[in-house]
Design a protein around this motif. Structure first.
Motif, mmCIF file in Angstrom:
data_model
loop_
_atom_site.group_PDB
_atom_site.id
_atom_site.type_symbol
_atom_site.label_atom_id
_atom_site.label_comp_id
_atom_site.label_asym_id
_atom_site.label_seq_id
_atom_site.Cartn_x
_atom_site.Cartn_y
_atom_site.Cartn_z
ATOM 1 N N LEU A 270 0.627 -1.228 0.030
ATOM 2 C CA LEU A 270 0.184 0.161 -0.094
ATOM 3 C C LEU A 270 1.052 1.147 0.095
ATOM 4 C CD1 LEU A 270 -2.821 -1.073 2.378
ATOM 5 C CD2 LEU A 270 -3.050 -0.332 -0.014
ATOM 6 N N TYR A 271 1.896 1.323 0.795
ATOM 7 C CA TYR A 271 2.868 2.475 0.866
ATOM 8 C C TYR A 271 3.506 2.578 -0.581
ATOM 9 C CZ TYR A 271 2.086 3.645 5.748
ATOM 10 O OH TYR A 271 1.527 4.152 6.869
ATOM 11 N N TYR A 272 3.872 1.555 -0.997
ATOM 12 C CA TYR A 272 4.864 1.490 -2.237
ATOM 13 C C TYR A 272 3.849 1.975 -3.340
ATOM 14 C CZ TYR A 272 7.394 0.012 -6.358
ATOM 15 O OH TYR A 272 7.938 -0.047 -7.377
ATOM 16 N N SER A 273 2.420 1.722 -3.649
ATOM 17 C CA SER A 273 1.708 2.147 -4.430
ATOM 18 C C SER A 273 1.132 3.322 -4.534
ATOM 19 C CB SER A 273 0.542 1.142 -4.451
ATOM 20 O OG SER A 273 -0.352 0.886 -3.162
ATOM 21 N N GLY A 274 1.598 4.062 -3.130
ATOM 22 C CA GLY A 274 1.368 5.648 -2.909
ATOM 23 C C GLY A 274 -0.079 5.787 -1.985
ATOM 24 N N ASP A 275 -0.776 4.739 -1.656
ATOM 25 C CA ASP A 275 -1.944 4.743 -0.794
ATOM 26 C C ASP A 275 -1.587 4.850 0.604
ATOM 27 O OD1 ASP A 275 -4.539 4.825 0.032
ATOM 28 O OD2 ASP A 275 -5.258 3.124 -0.924
ATOM 29 N N THR A 276 -1.141 6.098 1.101
ATOM 30 C CA THR A 276 -0.797 6.011 2.717
ATOM 31 C C THR A 276 -1.686 5.977 3.590
ATOM 32 O OG1 THR A 276 -0.334 8.405 2.440
ATOM 33 C CG2 THR A 276 1.483 7.173 1.775
ATOM 34 N N THR A 277 -2.763 6.557 3.156
ATOM 35 C CA THR A 277 -3.953 6.652 4.136
ATOM 36 C C THR A 277 -4.381 5.359 4.699
ATOM 37 O OG1 THR A 277 -4.640 8.685 3.092
ATOM 38 C CG2 THR A 277 -6.344 7.423 4.485
ATOM 39 N N TRP A 278 -4.679 4.397 3.576
ATOM 40 C CA TRP A 278 -4.920 2.974 3.800
ATOM 41 C C TRP A 278 -4.150 2.190 4.425
ATOM 42 C CZ3 TRP A 278 -9.577 1.423 4.961
ATOM 43 C CH2 TRP A 278 -10.676 1.934 4.341
ATOM 44 N N GLY A 279 -2.755 2.683 3.986
ATOM 45 C CA GLY A 279 -1.335 1.887 4.622
ATOM 46 C C GLY A 279 -1.397 2.044 6.046
ATOM 47 N N THR A 280 -1.707 3.425 6.490
ATOM 48 C CA THR A 280 -1.832 3.676 8.082
ATOM 49 C C THR A 280 -2.747 3.130 8.770
ATOM 50 O OG1 THR A 280 -0.855 5.968 7.381
ATOM 51 C CG2 THR A 280 -1.621 5.597 9.478
ATOM 52 N N VAL A 281 -4.075 2.983 8.019
ATOM 53 C CA VAL A 281 -5.166 2.420 8.554
ATOM 54 C C VAL A 281 -5.065 0.841 8.863
ATOM 55 C CG1 VAL A 281 -7.576 1.430 8.376
ATOM 56 C CG2 VAL A 281 -6.811 3.999 7.714
ATOM 57 N N LEU A 282 -4.404 0.287 8.021
ATOM 58 C CA LEU A 282 -4.017 -1.054 7.726
ATOM 59 C C LEU A 282 -3.037 -1.290 8.863
ATOM 60 C CD1 LEU A 282 -4.740 -3.758 6.703
ATOM 61 C CD2 LEU A 282 -2.668 -3.552 5.056
ATOM 62 N N VAL A 283 -1.945 -0.440 9.234
ATOM 63 C CA VAL A 283 -1.029 -0.514 10.084
ATOM 64 C C VAL A 283 -1.704 -0.662 11.618
ATOM 65 C CG1 VAL A 283 0.793 0.560 11.544
ATOM 66 C CG2 VAL A 283 0.964 0.289 9.225
ATOM 67 N N VAL A 284 -2.647 0.372 11.851
ATOM 68 C CA VAL A 284 -3.285 0.117 13.209
ATOM 69 C C VAL A 284 -4.178 -1.032 13.118
ATOM 70 C CG1 VAL A 284 -5.180 1.541 14.717
ATOM 71 C CG2 VAL A 284 -3.372 2.595 13.323
ATOM 72 N N TRP A 285 -4.943 -1.405 12.125
ATOM 73 C CA TRP A 285 -5.632 -2.759 12.014
ATOM 74 C C TRP A 285 -4.608 -3.861 12.277
ATOM 75 C CZ3 TRP A 285 -11.032 -2.105 10.941
ATOM 76 C CH2 TRP A 285 -11.620 -3.373 10.701
ATOM 77 N N SER A 286 -3.535 -4.126 11.864
ATOM 78 C CA SER A 286 -2.643 -5.018 12.011
ATOM 79 C C SER A 286 -2.276 -5.378 13.498
ATOM 80 C CB SER A 286 -1.487 -5.014 11.078
ATOM 81 O OG SER A 286 -1.850 -4.999 9.759
ATOM 82 N N ILE A 287 -1.930 -4.243 14.134
ATOM 83 C CA ILE A 287 -1.480 -4.216 15.415
ATOM 84 C C ILE A 287 -2.783 -4.776 16.378
ATOM 85 C CG2 ILE A 287 -0.986 -2.747 17.504
ATOM 86 C CD1 ILE A 287 0.450 -0.485 15.589
ATOM 87 N N ILE A 288 -3.880 -4.399 16.200
ATOM 88 C CA ILE A 288 -5.174 -5.003 16.808
ATOM 89 C C ILE A 288 -5.145 -6.525 16.553
ATOM 90 C CG2 ILE A 288 -7.777 -4.990 16.940
ATOM 91 C CD1 ILE A 288 -7.461 -1.915 16.117
ATOM 92 N N VAL A 289 -5.016 -6.788 15.168
ATOM 93 C CA VAL A 289 -5.113 -8.224 14.954
ATOM 94 C C VAL A 289 -4.089 -8.881 15.921
ATOM 95 C CG1 VAL A 289 -5.079 -9.949 13.150
ATOM 96 C CG2 VAL A 289 -6.224 -7.674 12.800
#
Length: 383
Positions: A270-289
């Protein structure tokens, strides 16, 4: 009138009797071999969900028939249909993914910062750019033997998909039968274990029941929850092939690797493709998971059985390596039962309370006395 005593059998008669019983056991195993896997999975599911079935039975006016129908329908919706759909999705999407990778459409990052590394930077950068040249085609060429094995594996599994459906159908049928006559089957198993090893055998059956519940609640349920939550996050972030990645998350959680092995590459993409917003959301989501593993699993394992976490995790990993997916339950059951039996045997003897120095001194004293007696006995024999 008293019965005459049977004549004492000779050794050849006993040997032939033993051979006959061994042949009967092997023949019975041969006949029921196609049903063993389905029955084993049914037994695991029924043991893990027996308490739920009893609660449903109480809600349905203590009608066992209605409770069995409801539980069978739940197993069909929760286990059979999702597993069949997931396996079918993996088999359908595996070949297009491999074809897409081998066609050179994969764009690898340049990693220009490798040149700045001291000593090994220039060589590492040159080797990396040579390896990923051509859109990943050369990388796939290096991995071709492994991809070939993976492709052949999926082709073979696709050929056995019908067999998987048969095993799932047998699991559903045996589950309904075990729900219907669960108490009688359990008493029969306990009776056989008591005849075989007395109260110890009965305790082994009860410990097996507790270990299966602990694994089903602590390992399987936690892995499913992590997979579902992680899959929802991947789908919301727009990651392609989210269904296959969800299956991989569940498998990684089952073998105790964790969900981050799948989620971190998705974040990087996600970060490599330029979608930093959803990349950050997925980071938080991954910590929860990832944190669900340390919060939910111990609590669920304690509900099934009061067993050490190390015993359960070691049994899960070792059982998966030794027996496959069925070893997910076999490994913890074997280690849990052995752990409890060894604990009982150790508690039968009092715990040593003497200081180590006194124990060693007493041992050395006994050794000297024994050597002295042997020397005197030898001198007396020579004289």
């Amino acid at each position: 009138m008293s019965r005459p005593l049977p004549p004492e059998r000779s050794i050849p008669q006993r040997l032939l009797t033993l051979i006959f019983f061994l042949l009967m056991i092997v023949s019975c195993f041969w006949v029921v071999q196609p049903f063993i896997l389905g029955f084993a999975w049914a037994g695991m599911v029924v043991i893990a969900t027996w308490g739920m079935m009893l609660r449903i039975q109480r809600l349905l006016w203590n009608r066992r028939t209605l409770a069995v129908i409801v539980m069978t329908f739940i197993i069909l919706l929760v286990f059979i249909i999702p597993i069949a759909l997931l396996v079918s999705s993996v088999l359908d999407n595996a070949q297009p993914v491999l074809h897409w990778l081998s066609a050179g459409h994969l764009v690898m990052p340049q990693l220009a910062w490798l040149d700045a590394l001291p000593l090994v930077g220039h060589k590492a950068s040159h080797y990396y750019h040579q390896m990923v040249a051509g859109g990943g085609a050369q990388l796939l060429a290096m991995l071709q033997p492994y991809i070939g094995r993976t492709t052949s594996f999926f082709v073979a599994q696709a050929g056995h998909f019908g067999r998987l459906l048969v095993h799932l159908a047998l699991m559903l049928l045996f589950s309904a039968l075990l729900y219907w006559r669960g108490e009688r089957v359990a008493m029969g198993v306990r009776h056989f274990a008591f005849w075989l090893a007395g109260s110890r055998g009965d305790a082994v059956v009860i410990l097996t029941n507790q270990a299966i519940k602990a694994v089903a609640l602590g390992i399987v349920v936690t892995a499913l929850l992590q997979g579902v939550v992680g899959g929802i996050g991947l789908a919301l972030a727009g990651i392609p092939y989210a269904t296959i990645l969800t299956v991989l998350i569940i498998l990684c959680c089952l073998i105790q690797i964790g969900p981050l092995l799948v989620l971190i590459p998705a974040i990087i993409w996600l970060y490599y493709s330029g979608d930093t917003t959803w990349g950050t959301v997925l980071v938080v989501w991954s910590i929860i998971v990832a944190s669900m593993d340390s919060v939910i699993r111990p609590m669920l394992i304690r509900l099934g059985a009061d067993l050490p976490m190390l015993i359960i995790l070691t049994g899960v990993i070792g059982g998966l390596i030794a027996f496959g997916m069925l070893g997910l339950f076999i490994g913890p059951v074997v280690l849990a039962v052995s752990y409890r039996l060894v604990s009982v045997w150790m508690n039968e003897a009092p715990c040593p309370d003497a200081p180590p120095e006194e124990v060693l001194e007493e041992l050395f004293e006994d050794t000297r006395h024994t050597a002295e007696r042997q020397r005197k006995t030898h001198i007396a024999k020579e004289s």
